[in-house]
Every structure is written in structure tokens, then in C-alpha cells.
Design a protein around this motif. Structure first.
Motif, PDB file in Angstrom:
ATOM      1  N   THR A  40       0.764  -1.203   0.053  1.00  0.00           N
ATOM      2  CA  THR A  40       0.146   0.049   0.062  1.00  0.00           C
ATOM      3  C   THR A  40       0.707   1.115   0.061  1.00  0.00           C
ATOM      4  OG1 THR A  40      -1.857  -1.241   1.369  1.00  0.00           O
ATOM      5  CG2 THR A  40      -1.838   1.141   1.210  1.00  0.00           C
ATOM      6  N   GLN A  41       0.641   1.907  -0.797  1.00  0.00           N
ATOM      7  CA  GLN A  41       1.488   3.247  -1.125  1.00  0.00           C
ATOM      8  C   GLN A  41       1.488   3.900   0.231  1.00  0.00           C
ATOM      9  OE1 GLN A  41       0.321   6.243  -3.845  1.00  0.00           O
ATOM     10  NE2 GLN A  41       2.304   6.940  -4.219  1.00  0.00           N
ATOM     11  N   SER A  49       0.450   1.600  -4.940  1.00  0.00           N
ATOM     12  CA  SER A  49       0.107   0.371  -4.610  1.00  0.00           C
ATOM     13  C   SER A  49       0.118  -0.605  -5.462  1.00  0.00           C
ATOM     14  CB  SER A  49      -1.568   0.323  -3.943  1.00  0.00           C
ATOM     15  OG  SER A  49      -1.548   1.550  -2.790  1.00  0.00           O
TER      16      SER A  49
END
Length: 146
Positions: A40-41, A49
Motif C-alpha cells: 500500500t502506497q 500500491s
């Protein structure tokens, strides 16, 4: 025999860390396993992501087996790193296109350069890190190590 299981909040624990660092150098590794996951970014992160492969690499050292968790991000920004890994385990040849065969990854053997990197939060704490995967070449002398 030690049986893995979920711990309850009031369970007792005994096992100490089995984390072992090894000196920087070139090592033969075996992919013991891998898990599929999702990255997840993070705010300000370089990668959006994406899917992630979490590899568990095993290296036999003088002090017994050493395990390194290594993450491969399935994103075009990291495509050269994916190619490097698949070349190291012999699935890919330089300049060729490859459909990644993740089912064949566990049990694969390759070579890598391992460094000791400082933990960002605790600079005195070091951890093993895969700096580079080396391409597998025909007639590798280390091939019979496993």
C-alpha cells in the motif's frame, strides 16, 4: 515438535529471536517459500500500491541457516529488479521476455550479494539485505551446494 498456532492474549511465550546477521559478501541462497501480498502506497512513497512477493531466502552459513525476507514489487518501476531475480534463479535469460512462473520459485537456487544495512529507526541495529542478484550462468560451480 513445535506446532505453529495463533497466540491468545494471555498465552505464555518462550522462543527468543533466531535472527542472525552474516558478513557482507556473495552467498548462494535457496528460496524456501514466498507469499503473495499487497503493498500500500505510503505518503510520499515512490511506488503506487501494487502486488508484492515476499520471499523467504535461506543461506547456509558457518553458524547455521540464515533467513532473509526479501520483497519484490510487481510494478513496472521495479521490472529490472524482477528480471534480476528471475535471471538469478535461471527462469529468465538476458534480453528475453518472461512470463513469471511463481509456482516454480520455491526451491529455486541462486547467488546474491548480501549487505548489512542499518535499521532506519535504530541505527545500531543491522539487518541482512539483498543488494544484488547475480544472473545464473551455465556450469555454475556453486550449483551443487543444494
Amino acid at each position: 515438535m513445535y506446532e505453529e498456532r495463533e497466540l491468545q492474549w494471555d498465552d505464555t511465550i518462550q522462543k527468543d529471536t533466531d535472527f542472525v546477521t552474516i558478513p557482507e559478501g556473495d552467498y548462494t541462497f535457496m528460496v524456501e517459500s514466498f507469499e503473495r501480498g499487497r503493498y500500500t502506497q505510503k505518503e510520499g512513497g515512490r511506488l503506487p500500491s501494487c502486488n508484492i512477493a515476499i520471499l523467504k531466502l535461506k543461506i547456509d552459513s558457518e553458524n547455521g541457516p540464515v533467513y532473509i525476507n526479501h520483497q519484490l514489487y510487481l510494478h513496472t518501476k521495479m521490472e529490472s529488479r524482477l528480471s534480476e531475480f528471475f535471471m538469478a534463479i535461471g527462469q529468465k535469460k538476458k534480453g528475453e521476455t518472461l512470463k513469471m512462473n511463481w509456482n516454480a520459485v520455491p526451491g529455486s537456487v541462486g547467488r546474491a550479494h548480501i549487505t548489512l544495512d542499518a535499521d532506519k529507526k535504530e541505527p545500531d541495529k543491522k539487518f541482512n539485505h539483498v543488494k544484488t542478484f547475480y544472473p545464473k550462468e551455465e556450469n555454475n560451480s556453486w550449483e551443487g551446494a543444494w
